[in-house]
Design a protein around this motif. Structure first.
Motif, PDB file in Angstrom:
ATOM      1  N   ASP A  51     -36.632  -4.254  32.180  1.00  0.00           N
ATOM      2  CA  ASP A  51     -36.370  -5.689  32.291  1.00  0.00           C
ATOM      3  C   ASP A  51     -36.267  -6.314  30.887  1.00  0.00           C
ATOM      4  O   ASP A  51     -35.362  -7.092  30.587  1.00  0.00           O
ATOM      5  N   GLU A  52     -37.222  -5.927  30.027  1.00  0.00           N
ATOM      6  CA  GLU A  52     -37.198  -6.439  28.640  1.00  0.00           C
ATOM      7  C   GLU A  52     -35.930  -5.974  27.924  1.00  0.00           C
ATOM      8  O   GLU A  52     -35.326  -6.721  27.159  1.00  0.00           O
ATOM      9  N   ARG A  53     -35.551  -4.724  28.182  1.00  0.00           N
ATOM     10  CA  ARG A  53     -34.340  -4.167  27.543  1.00  0.00           C
ATOM     11  C   ARG A  53     -33.094  -4.938  28.011  1.00  0.00           C
ATOM     12  O   ARG A  53     -32.221  -5.287  27.224  1.00  0.00           O
ATOM     13  N   LEU A  54     -33.045  -5.223  29.321  1.00  0.00           N
ATOM     14  CA  LEU A  54     -31.897  -5.969  29.852  1.00  0.00           C
ATOM     15  C   LEU A  54     -31.803  -7.351  29.198  1.00  0.00           C
ATOM     16  O   LEU A  54     -30.711  -7.831  28.890  1.00  0.00           O
ATOM     17  N   ARG A  59     -29.061 -11.063  25.576  1.00  0.00           N
ATOM     18  CA  ARG A  59     -29.078 -11.962  24.423  1.00  0.00           C
ATOM     19  C   ARG A  59     -28.132 -11.476  23.321  1.00  0.00           C
ATOM     20  O   ARG A  59     -27.614 -12.267  22.540  1.00  0.00           O
ATOM     21  N   GLN A  60     -27.902 -10.157  23.286  1.00  0.00           N
ATOM     22  CA  GLN A  60     -26.971  -9.605  22.290  1.00  0.00           C
ATOM     23  C   GLN A  60     -25.519  -9.664  22.778  1.00  0.00           C
ATOM     24  O   GLN A  60     -24.606  -9.247  22.066  1.00  0.00           O
ATOM     25  N   GLY A  61     -25.314 -10.118  24.002  1.00  0.00           N
ATOM     26  CA  GLY A  61     -23.958 -10.273  24.525  1.00  0.00           C
ATOM     27  C   GLY A  61     -23.377  -9.021  25.147  1.00  0.00           C
ATOM     28  O   GLY A  61     -22.186  -8.975  25.456  1.00  0.00           O
ATOM     29  N   HIS A  62     -24.209  -8.000  25.383  1.00  0.00           N
ATOM     30  CA  HIS A  62     -23.685  -6.770  25.981  1.00  0.00           C
ATOM     31  C   HIS A  62     -23.550  -6.860  27.496  1.00  0.00           C
ATOM     32  O   HIS A  62     -22.747  -6.153  28.083  1.00  0.00           O
ATOM     33  N   ILE A  63     -24.401  -7.661  28.134  1.00  0.00           N
ATOM     34  CA  ILE A  63     -24.310  -7.795  29.597  1.00  0.00           C
ATOM     35  C   ILE A  63     -24.313  -9.276  29.964  1.00  0.00           C
ATOM     36  O   ILE A  63     -24.653 -10.137  29.141  1.00  0.00           O
ATOM     37  N   GLY A  64     -23.951  -9.545  31.220  1.00  0.00           N
ATOM     38  CA  GLY A  64     -23.962 -10.929  31.702  1.00  0.00           C
ATOM     39  C   GLY A  64     -25.356 -11.319  32.161  1.00  0.00           C
ATOM     40  O   GLY A  64     -26.347 -10.675  31.816  1.00  0.00           O
ATOM     41  N   PHE A  66     -28.677 -11.964  34.492  1.00  0.00           N
ATOM     42  CA  PHE A  66     -29.391 -11.223  35.533  1.00  0.00           C
ATOM     43  C   PHE A  66     -30.708 -11.947  35.831  1.00  0.00           C
ATOM     44  O   PHE A  66     -31.103 -12.854  35.093  1.00  0.00           O
ATOM     45  N   ALA A  67     -31.373 -11.547  36.913  1.00  0.00           N
ATOM     46  CA  ALA A  67     -32.623 -12.195  37.334  1.00  0.00           C
ATOM     47  C   ALA A  67     -33.803 -11.279  36.996  1.00  0.00           C
ATOM     48  O   ALA A  67     -33.973 -10.234  37.620  1.00  0.00           O
ATOM     49  N   ILE A 110     -27.226  -1.367  34.197  1.00  0.00           N
ATOM     50  CA  ILE A 110     -26.661  -1.973  32.978  1.00  0.00           C
ATOM     51  C   ILE A 110     -25.162  -2.215  33.203  1.00  0.00           C
ATOM     52  O   ILE A 110     -24.634  -3.306  32.941  1.00  0.00           O
ATOM     53  N   ILE A 111     -24.487  -1.189  33.724  1.00  0.00           N
ATOM     54  CA  ILE A 111     -23.036  -1.277  33.935  1.00  0.00           C
ATOM     55  C   ILE A 111     -22.717  -2.387  34.946  1.00  0.00           C
ATOM     56  O   ILE A 111     -21.796  -3.179  34.751  1.00  0.00           O
ATOM     57  N   PHE A 112     -23.530  -2.468  35.993  1.00  0.00           N
ATOM     58  CA  PHE A 112     -23.344  -3.516  37.006  1.00  0.00           C
ATOM     59  C   PHE A 112     -23.504  -4.898  36.367  1.00  0.00           C
ATOM     60  O   PHE A 112     -22.685  -5.796  36.564  1.00  0.00           O
ATOM     61  N   ASN A 113     -24.563  -5.039  35.571  1.00  0.00           N
ATOM     62  CA  ASN A 113     -24.825  -6.348  34.965  1.00  0.00           C
ATOM     63  C   ASN A 113     -23.839  -6.687  33.851  1.00  0.00           C
ATOM     64  O   ASN A 113     -23.732  -7.843  33.440  1.00  0.00           O
ATOM     65  N   ALA A 114     -23.126  -5.654  33.371  1.00  0.00           N
ATOM     66  CA  ALA A 114     -22.071  -5.931  32.382  1.00  0.00           C
ATOM     67  C   ALA A 114     -20.775  -6.340  33.100  1.00  0.00           C
ATOM     68  O   ALA A 114     -19.771  -6.617  32.456  1.00  0.00           O
ATOM     69  N   GLY A 115     -20.819  -6.347  34.434  1.00  0.00           N
ATOM     70  CA  GLY A 115     -19.680  -6.887  35.173  1.00  0.00           C
ATOM     71  C   GLY A 115     -18.726  -5.855  35.744  1.00  0.00           C
ATOM     72  O   GLY A 115     -17.651  -6.211  36.222  1.00  0.00           O
ATOM     73  N   TYR A 116     -19.127  -4.586  35.711  1.00  0.00           N
ATOM     74  CA  TYR A 116     -18.238  -3.560  36.256  1.00  0.00           C
ATOM     75  C   TYR A 116     -18.681  -3.168  37.658  1.00  0.00           C
ATOM     76  O   TYR A 116     -19.838  -2.800  37.870  1.00  0.00           O
TER      77      TYR A 116
END
Ligand SMILES: Cc1ncc(C[n+]2csc(CCOP(=O)(O)OP(=O)(O)O)c2C)c(N)n1
Ligand SMILES: [Mg+2]
Length: 367
Positions: A51-54, A59-64, A66-67, A110-116
């Motif tokens: 969760d912390e990693r996400l 914040r670094q702009g790699h993923i959209g 998430f909750a 991660i991939i899901f939260n990046a929008g794929y």
């Protein structure tokens, strides 16, 4: 005609086994091996660190957006730990701990939260549903699956998660009523984290507990300390056993707290007091369980350090894996996939037009 009383059973049990100081009520301790207890711990710690990693990746702009799950790990792990591989799990949108426990790799999340879309693919044989963002929409789905299980005379169980806010939706009431009337093997796990974005629990319902809503539908309901993984496990075990043996559905209210923002686009300091958060930080499910495990002689400081290191390495590897996979994804033509088995002619036409447009762009770029 006189007025007369209709007698109703109306008490709701509250279950707590491991209190916020890590002290155990030995009489209520469920039967769990050291190995199982350590698995719970690993599941909760992995979810916390992931969760912390996400959050960092967001914040670094790699993923959209998430909750985050922070604070609710015990409510999720204690519940799903009772499911067998052939059982079904229907999450809402904050079930990171439960989803990892069931076997979805962190790289997929991660991939899901990046929008794929590809990241949302449930591993083969894993009987989970995708995240349900429309609040409470997964509850009627869960009841449908459970009805199918009953109809086919299978021994499977369906467990679905939702929040306090979801209990105000019609879907919640329809699902509980249908589940009760048809006696389907469903377990409803409400994570009452006290807030539905900025709406506090008190403004959600006049009921004293959420568990008591079970009474209206004529099914068992119980309230548990949702930050106590042992209490959640014990209550869910009863509910799962009941469901599997034909005893019908149960509603479990887990009292917990979202320790951080609703999603990464939310600022909770705008609507809740710092003092409230401080109180719940003391009730954090993770250090409480660690303290218990340490006092029971199941876990040492060194074990925790080693596990932290192992999880960090695992998450580093998952992030590399996700990056490698994402490099191969991202074709804008994918927007035409995943909705229709066969594209209707007007979309087929648009897809061809867009495909030629992209080719022309690429040629122009290389000219
Ligand atoms: C039908 C519907 N209405 C509104 C929203 C916007 N929304 C997203 S989460 C949320 C609050 C949900 O609160 P709760 O059920 O307590 O779950 P929590 O976020 O606390 O885990 C709302 C209103 C939505 N996603 N779906
Ligand atoms: Mg909530």
């Amino acid at each position: 005609m006189p007025r007369k009383e209709i007698e109703l059973e109306h008490s709701i049990e509250h279950l707590s086994i491991l209190d916020e100081n890590g002290s155990l009520d030995q009489d209520l301790m469920p039967e769990l091996s050291k190995k199982q207890l350590l698995r719970f711990h690993r599941g909760m710690l992995l979810a916390r660190r992931f969760d912390e990693r996400l959050l960092l990746l967001q914040r670094q702009g790699h993923i959209g957006t998430f909750a985050p799950v922070k604070g609710q790990e015990a409510a999720q792990i204690g519940a799903v730990a009772n499911l067998k591989a052939e059982d079904w799990m229907l999450p809402a949108f904050r079930e990171i701990a439960a989803i990892l426990w069931r076997g979805t790799p962190p790289s997929a999340l991660i991939i899901f939260n990046a929008g794929y879309n590809e990241g949302g693919k449930i591993p083969e044989q894993q009987r989970d549903f995708p995240n349900a963002v429309p609040v409470a929409s997964q509850l009627p789905h869960a009841v449908g699956v459970a009805y199918g299980i009953k109809y086919r005379k299978k021994q499977e169980v369906v467990l679905t998660f939702f929040g306090d806010g979801a209990t105000s939706e019609g879907d919640f009431h329809e699902a509980l009523n249908f589940a009760a009337v048809f006696g389907v093997p469903a377990v409803f796990v409400c994570q009452n984290n006290h807030w539905a974005i900025s709406v506090p629990r008190e403004k959600q319902t006049k009921s004293k507990t959420l568990a008591q809503k079970a009474l209206a539908y004529g099914i068992p309901g119980i309230q548990v300390d949702g930050n106590d993984v042992l209490a959640v496990y014990a209550a869910t075990q009863e509910a799962v056993d009941r469901a599997r043996s034909g005893g019908g559905p149960t509603l479990i209210e887990c009292i917990t707290y979202r320790l951080t923002m609703h999603t990464t686009v939310d600022d909770p300091t705008k609507y809740r007091q710092e003092e409230e958060v401080k109180i719940w930080e003391k009730r954090d499910p993770l250090p409480r369980f660690q303290k218990f495990l340490q006092e029971a002689g199941h876990l040492s400081e060194k074990d925790i350090d080693d596990l932290e290191k192992e999880i960090k390495e695992q998450l580093d590897a998952e992030w590399s894996e996700a990056q490698q996979q994402m490099e191969k994804l991202g074709n804008p033509l994918d927007m035409f996939e995943y909705i229709y088995a066969q594209l209707p002619p007007y979309l087929q036409e648009q897809k061809e037009f867009f495909s030629q447009f992209i080719e022309a762009q690429e040629e122009a770029d290389h000219a």
